[in-house]
Design an enzyme around this catalytic site. Structure first.
Site, PDB file in Angstrom:
ATOM      1  N   GLU A  65      -5.916   8.116 -10.412  1.00  0.00           N
ATOM      2  CA  GLU A  65      -5.662   8.489  -9.028  1.00  0.00           C
ATOM      3  C   GLU A  65      -4.125   8.838  -9.364  1.00  0.00           C
ATOM      4  O   GLU A  65      -3.385   8.048  -9.470  1.00  0.00           O
ATOM      5  CB  GLU A  65      -5.680   7.154  -8.163  1.00  0.00           C
ATOM      6  CG  GLU A  65      -5.421   7.404  -6.770  1.00  0.00           C
ATOM      7  CD  GLU A  65      -4.072   7.605  -5.936  1.00  0.00           C
ATOM      8  OE1 GLU A  65      -3.597   8.609  -6.134  1.00  0.00           O
ATOM      9  OE2 GLU A  65      -3.836   6.599  -5.511  1.00  0.00           O
ATOM     10  N   CYS A  94       0.827   8.142  -1.824  1.00  0.00           N
ATOM     11  CA  CYS A  94       0.102   9.124  -2.407  1.00  0.00           C
ATOM     12  C   CYS A  94      -0.794   9.817  -1.160  1.00  0.00           C
ATOM     13  O   CYS A  94      -1.239  11.008  -1.133  1.00  0.00           O
ATOM     14  CB  CYS A  94      -1.027   8.713  -3.518  1.00  0.00           C
ATOM     15  SG  CYS A  94      -2.181   7.343  -3.028  1.00  0.00           S
TER      16      CYS A  94
END
Length: 531
Positions: free
Chosen positions: A249, A283
């Site tokens: 990720e 993020c």
């Protein structure tokens, strides 16, 4: 997700480096954690492998009892842990609880109650092969030892969710916490010890990049990495040496699309929170805003008004909305992107600079207009408190702009027309697209988290994340094998050839009657002589 930071190690009198923790709001030293070595990582792996057989042999219910103890420990020490997170990371105490501790408590409860069901053996329908007395089932086996490398932006909730799911699946875990938030890793170690987890089931190896590299190459059975794109690429290279499976990720450049029928008051509030929570170091932060040109002026005015009300300060204070950024290097990256935008003619509506007179890593929440897709602040991940706003004429243009990115983690659509919002969401390339909300779905245990492109691959959370932590074990049984040979075994002949050709038509055709027609040929095949 930007996770690169200055090495915070120092030499002690015995020549062994410590990882020093600094409060990013004051730059004061707040603690030290002993730095591990690559040799420590290998020792941890040996210890975890010894612990694995007994831990994996426990029932899901028995492992769940340990996780309930973890939850109880968290709640009994919630103020202490929240304070550690705020001091080590910089975020406000409210966010330390709402986005770090609460989601973990919820995730523990969900997987303690649902892992047995999620990983229950499953039978597979085989169609016509069931007529031939065949059946298959899928079982799920823990992989072994999971290596988790964790970032500094959500140093507690990101790894804890991955750890809990790994443990519930029957794996052991070795964690490498970011050296920028070493005290949070230390706190997690205390949590699991306080819950009485068996020795070797969870091991924390704090340290610098050499420790992370050792974890990638030591022979763990799976790597779960959350971090920046450049480091993610290095992780892939290192994992390839042992063909170690990985989940990555790596961040995002997440768009927010505000339709002309959106509730602008709500959309503006969502934009400000989505862009500036955790000082923009998420993020899934709102890093690009596209608003319909007919409502842009009003929307921008509301955004600026709400941004100017934000209170900046040390995260341990209750009257603070936005704390310090976690690392100086990340603050400098934000500053460079904003200065680049200024030089190119962007309009800074508010913010655009460090907080004067404060030695901590404080950067003012910044709203920009007059930018486009040639600006760094629009195309590169910023990972800080900026909100570039642009306009669009119609939905096709909005979708085109939203999809014009190498990232694909999350996005959001804002409209009063929910069905229209769902249709728009379906056209945007991202792992998660929300309608009239943003960012928070990471806290939903039931929903997957992950993206594509430079955002990485694989998923955490949800059943899809759980399946990343187990091996799929297929068992196939031929019930007729005790009294007859399979018709395709040796003893080939022209008759065999002709029968199989006909069966290729009848057995694979649509509908039940075509398959019934194959029964005589199947009987003939079974009666042919075999070696």
């Amino acid at each position: 997700m930007q996770t690169t930071s200055v090495d915070k190690s120092t030499k002690t009198s015995d020549a062994k480096p410590d990882v020093i923790a600094y409060n990013p709001a004051t730059l004061e030293e707040i603690g030290r954690v002993k730095n591990s070595t690559p040799e420590d990582v290998h020792a941890a792996l040996r210890k975890a492998k010894v612990a694995f057989p007994a831990w994996s042999a426990l029932s899901y219910g028995e492992r769940a009892e340990y996780m309930w103890r973890v939850r109880r420990y968290l709640l009994d020490h919630i103020n202490e842990i929240a304070t550690v997170i705020s001091k080590d990371n910089g975020k406000p105490l409210v966010e330390s609880v709402s986005s770090e501790i609460y989601p973990v408590c919820e995730l523990i409860g969900y997987w303690a109650e649902n892992t047995a069901k999620a990983l229950k053996p499953k039978k597979i329908g085989l169609g016509v092969w069931n007529w031939l007395l065949r059946f298959s089932e899928i079982r799920f086996r823990p992989k072994g030892v999971i290596g988790i490398v964790s970032p500094w932006n959500y140093p507690f909730s990101i790894p804890m969710g991955q750890i809990v799911m790994s443990l519930m699946a029957g794996n052991c875990v070795i964690l490498k916490q970011s050296s920028s938030t070493p005290l949070v890793g230390d706190a997690m170690e205390k949590v699991f010890k306080g819950a009485g987890l068996p020795d070797g089931v969870f091991i924390h190896v704090p340290g610098d990049s050499s420790v992370g590299s050792a974890l990638m190459t030591c022979g763990v059975d799976k790597i779960v990495f959350t971090g920046s794109v450049p480091i993610g690429k290095k992780v892939m290279e290192m994992a390839a040496k042992n063909l170690t499976p990985i989940t990555l990720e790596l961040g995002g450049k997440d768009p927010m699309v505000v339709c002309k029928d959106a509730d602008l008051e709500i959309a503006a509030a969502g934009a400000v929170w989505g862009a500036f929570a955790n000082a923009g170091q998420i993020c899934a932060s709102v890093e690009r805003v596209y608003v319909h040109e007919s409502v842009a002026e009003k929307f921008i005015k509301l955004v600026v008004e709400k941004t100017n009300k934000l209170r900046l300060g040390e995260g341990t204070r209750f009257d603070v909305d936005m704390g310090a950024m976690t690392t100086e290097s990340q603050m400098n990256e934000v500053s460079e992107q904003v200065e680049d935008a200024k030089k190119r003619g962007a309009k800074i509506l508010t913010g655009g600079e460090r907080v004067a007179g404060n030695k901590g890593y404080f950067y003012k929440p910044t709203v920009l207009t007059g930018v486009d897709h040639t600006f760094r602040c629009v195309m590169e991940e910023t990972f800080g408190p900026t909100m570039p706003i642009m306009t669009f004429k119609d939905e096709d243009e909005a979708v085109r702009l939203a999809n014009d990115s190498e990232y694909g983690l999350t996005a959001s659509v804002w409209t009063r027309d929910i069905e229209r919002g769902r249709q728009l969401a379906g056209r945007i390339k991202a792992g998660t697209v929300t309608v009239n909300d943003n960012v928070y779905t990471f806290a939903l245990s039931q929903t997957p988290w992950g993206g594509h492109g430079l955002s990485g691959f694989g998923r955490t959370h949800s059943i899809y994340g759980m399946l990343e932590l187990v091996d799929v074990h297929h068992i196939h049984v031929n019930r007729s094998g005790s009294f007859s040979k399979s018709f395709w075994w040796f003893g080939y002949s022209e008759t065999t050839y002709k029968l199989i050709c006909r069966m290729a038509d009848t057995l694979t055709a649509p509908g039940i009657w075509s398959k019934v027609k194959a029964i005589p040929d199947m009987i003939r095949m079974a009666l042919l002589p075999k070696y």
